[in-house]
Design a protein around this motif. Structure first.
Motif, short mmCIF file in Angstrom:
data_model
loop_
_atom_site.label_atom_id
_atom_site.label_comp_id
_atom_site.label_asym_id
_atom_site.label_seq_id
_atom_site.Cartn_x
_atom_site.Cartn_y
_atom_site.Cartn_z
N GLU A 323 0.98 -1.09 0.08
CA GLU A 323 0.17 -0.13 0.19
C GLU A 323 0.49 1.93 -0.05
OE1 GLU A 323 -2.82 0.06 3.48
OE2 GLU A 323 -3.32 -1.47 2.84
N LEU A 324 1.41 1.43 -1.50
CA LEU A 324 2.41 2.84 -1.28
C LEU A 324 1.20 3.68 -2.06
CD1 LEU A 324 5.22 0.70 -2.23
CD2 LEU A 324 4.68 2.20 -0.04
N GLY A 325 1.73 4.77 -2.14
CA GLY A 325 1.76 5.87 -2.59
C GLY A 325 2.68 6.55 -3.85
N GLU A 326 3.08 7.34 -3.16
CA GLU A 326 3.92 7.68 -4.14
C GLU A 326 5.33 7.88 -4.07
OE1 GLU A 326 3.98 12.34 -4.23
OE2 GLU A 326 2.82 13.13 -4.75
N ARG A 327 6.32 7.72 -5.16
CA ARG A 327 7.55 7.14 -4.73
C ARG A 327 8.64 7.46 -4.26
NH1 ARG A 327 9.72 4.10 -10.27
NH2 ARG A 327 12.11 3.53 -8.70
N ALA A 328 9.57 6.46 -3.13
CA ALA A 328 9.72 7.26 -2.62
C ALA A 328 11.14 7.85 -2.73
CB ALA A 328 10.79 6.51 -1.10
N ASP A 329 12.35 8.57 -2.61
CA ASP A 329 13.30 9.38 -3.50
C ASP A 329 14.03 7.96 -3.85
OD1 ASP A 329 12.63 11.28 -2.71
OD2 ASP A 329 14.40 11.49 -0.87
N ALA A 330 14.53 7.36 -4.40
CA ALA A 330 15.84 6.22 -4.87
C ALA A 330 16.73 5.53 -4.21
CB ALA A 330 16.39 7.03 -6.25
N PRO A 331 17.20 6.83 -3.14
CA PRO A 331 18.29 5.82 -2.42
C PRO A 331 17.70 5.10 -1.48
CG PRO A 331 19.00 7.97 -2.64
CD PRO A 331 17.86 8.18 -3.54
N VAL A 332 16.10 6.07 -1.11
CA VAL A 332 15.44 4.63 0.08
C VAL A 332 15.06 3.84 -0.19
CG1 VAL A 332 12.90 5.72 1.23
CG2 VAL A 332 14.94 7.54 1.51
N GLU A 333 14.64 4.08 -1.56
CA GLU A 333 14.05 2.87 -2.37
C GLU A 333 15.15 1.76 -2.13
OE1 GLU A 333 9.89 3.15 -5.10
OE2 GLU A 333 12.43 3.73 -5.74
#
Length: 420
Positions: A323-333
């Motif tokens: 259940e995710l909304g907007e994508r997180a920053d690439a380093p966080v992902e």
């Protein structure tokens, strides 16, 4: 339409009150025995330090207390929206019992945990129980007023709060007290938030918070630099020993093929097939290497699909809920993906589980990931373990790791990372 909106708002508020009551009741059931057990074991273990036994038991006990505190940090953020960042000093890897024990005891965060335990088993227990009292206890008073008082009075009298129930009149007084308590039920969500704020007041860093945060960030930055350097060395080694060696061999085969093309066409064909296979193997190794650096599915489709793809490759039945909304920053992902990968690897190797559940959801700018398995349990965040590496990886992003893994299972690993 306005009545529907009003009824919907009342229903939402009622659900929030009921949820706060259930959560508070469950938290109270865990708070008192958990804090009491942690405090008693710590006192006993510290008392045994002078005779040497405590040098062995204290690190285990304090690690358990930290796991209990980290679990409460996760609940505070998830249930109450209260952030309590950890500020533990890392314990050196492969440290002897003396170094581990006194390294933990020199950490100010350890003493904050120990001060928090008595507060948690007293004021924390009361503030967690009150939401359930205001919502559930009035139901008993109303039942007493409705006639339940007769069998209770026949057994020798009954106290509801400060009202002694012996006849219909006193039963009605008990019902009135229940209604008065029920009028306080809307305070249940706020009381649960008060509980978590009390936890933050005692468990959070005090006057030295800024200095402690700087020290923790310095440690995590150093770990990140060391990890990056080790990763670069691994990539260089894999390229040198794998794809590069195969490409060199393929070039030599092609040179030999040029010589044999007219003299021995059959041998040239065999070498050509060998060169083709070498190119396929080199391409596969390069793809594996790229996937280890940053999986293409993660870059193209995001964390949810990347974790689903990861689960499909596991030899254990795995369920993934996203259940995710907007994508997180690439380093966080990327950090979240490799943290999940490490946790799943540990579960497959050590847990002896036959089922794994992964839950990813995003709330108020925080990415929360829970990995649960039905294995044998006993997982700990010890120096040199895979979970310790996950904790360091998350610490670089000011993330939190909490592990619940009693002997016999199940094991629940909860990770929380700011999305930015």
């Amino acid at each position: 339409m306005s009545m529907q909106t009003r009824s919907g708002g009342i229903g939402t508020r009622a659900r929030a009150i009921g949820l706060a009551a259930v959560r508070g009741f469950g938290l109270a059931l865990v708070t008192l025995p958990g804090a009491l057990l942690g405090f008693v074991l710590t006192v006993v273990s510290l008392a045994l330090v002078p005779i040497g036994i405590g040098l062995v038991t204290t690190p285990w006990v304090l690690t358990g207390v930290r796991a209990f505190a980290d679990w409460r940090r996760v609940l505070a953020a998830e249930w109450g929206g209260v952030r309590i960042p950890p500020a533990y000093r890392p314990v050196p890897r492969d440290a002897n019992p003396w170094t581990r024990t006194f390294g933990l005891l020199r950490d100010p965060a350890t003493w904050r945990d120990l001060r928090w335990l008595p507060v948690d088993m007293t004021a924390g227990f009361v503030t967690a129980l009150l939401p359930a009292v205001f919502v559930l206890y009035p139901l008993e008073g109303l039942a007493v007023a409705a006639g339940l008082w007769r069998p209770l009075a026949a057994s020798g009298g009954y106290w509801y709060g400060f009202v002694r129930v012996a006849d219909q009149a006193s039963a009605l007084a008990a019902g009135a007290l229940g209604i008065a308590l029920l009028a306080l039920a809307p305070l249940a969500p706020r009381l649960l938030t008060v509980h978590f704020r009390l936890t933050r007041t005692v468990l959070g860093a005090g006057q030295g918070e800024l200095a402690e945060r700087v020290r923790v960030l310095t440690e995590t930055r150093r770990d990140a630099v060391d990890t990056s350097a080790a990763e670069l060395r691994r990539i260089e080694r894999d390229l040198h020993d794998g794809a590069q060696a195969r490409l060199v061999a393929m070039g030599m085969d092609l040179g030999t093929i040029e010589v044999l093309l007219d003299k021995d066409p059959a041998q040239a064909k065999r070498l050509l097939a060998q060169a083709r296979q070498s190119s396929v193997d080199a391409l596969a190794e390069l793809r594996d290497l790229v996937r280890g650096i940053h999986p293409p599915v993660l870059a193209e489709r995001g964390l949810g699909d990347a974790v689903r793809a990861l689960a499909l490759r596991l030899p254990v039945a795995t369920e993934v809920s996203v259940e995710l909304g907007e994508r997180a920053d690439a380093p966080v992902e990327s950090a979240a993906y490799f943290a999940v990968s490490e946790v799943l690897t540990n579960a497959v190797k050590h847990a002896d589980a036959d089922r794994i559940w992964i839950d990813l959801h995003q709330v108020e700018g925080m990415l929360r990931i829970t990995v649960t398995d039905n294995g044998r349990g006993g997982a700990v965040v010890a120096a040199g373990s895979g979970l310790a590496g996950v904790e360091r990886r998350l610490g670089t992003f000011d993330g939190v790791l909490a592990v619940s893994s009693p002997a016999g299972g199940p094991t629940m690993v909860t990770m929380e990372i700011p999305c930015v």
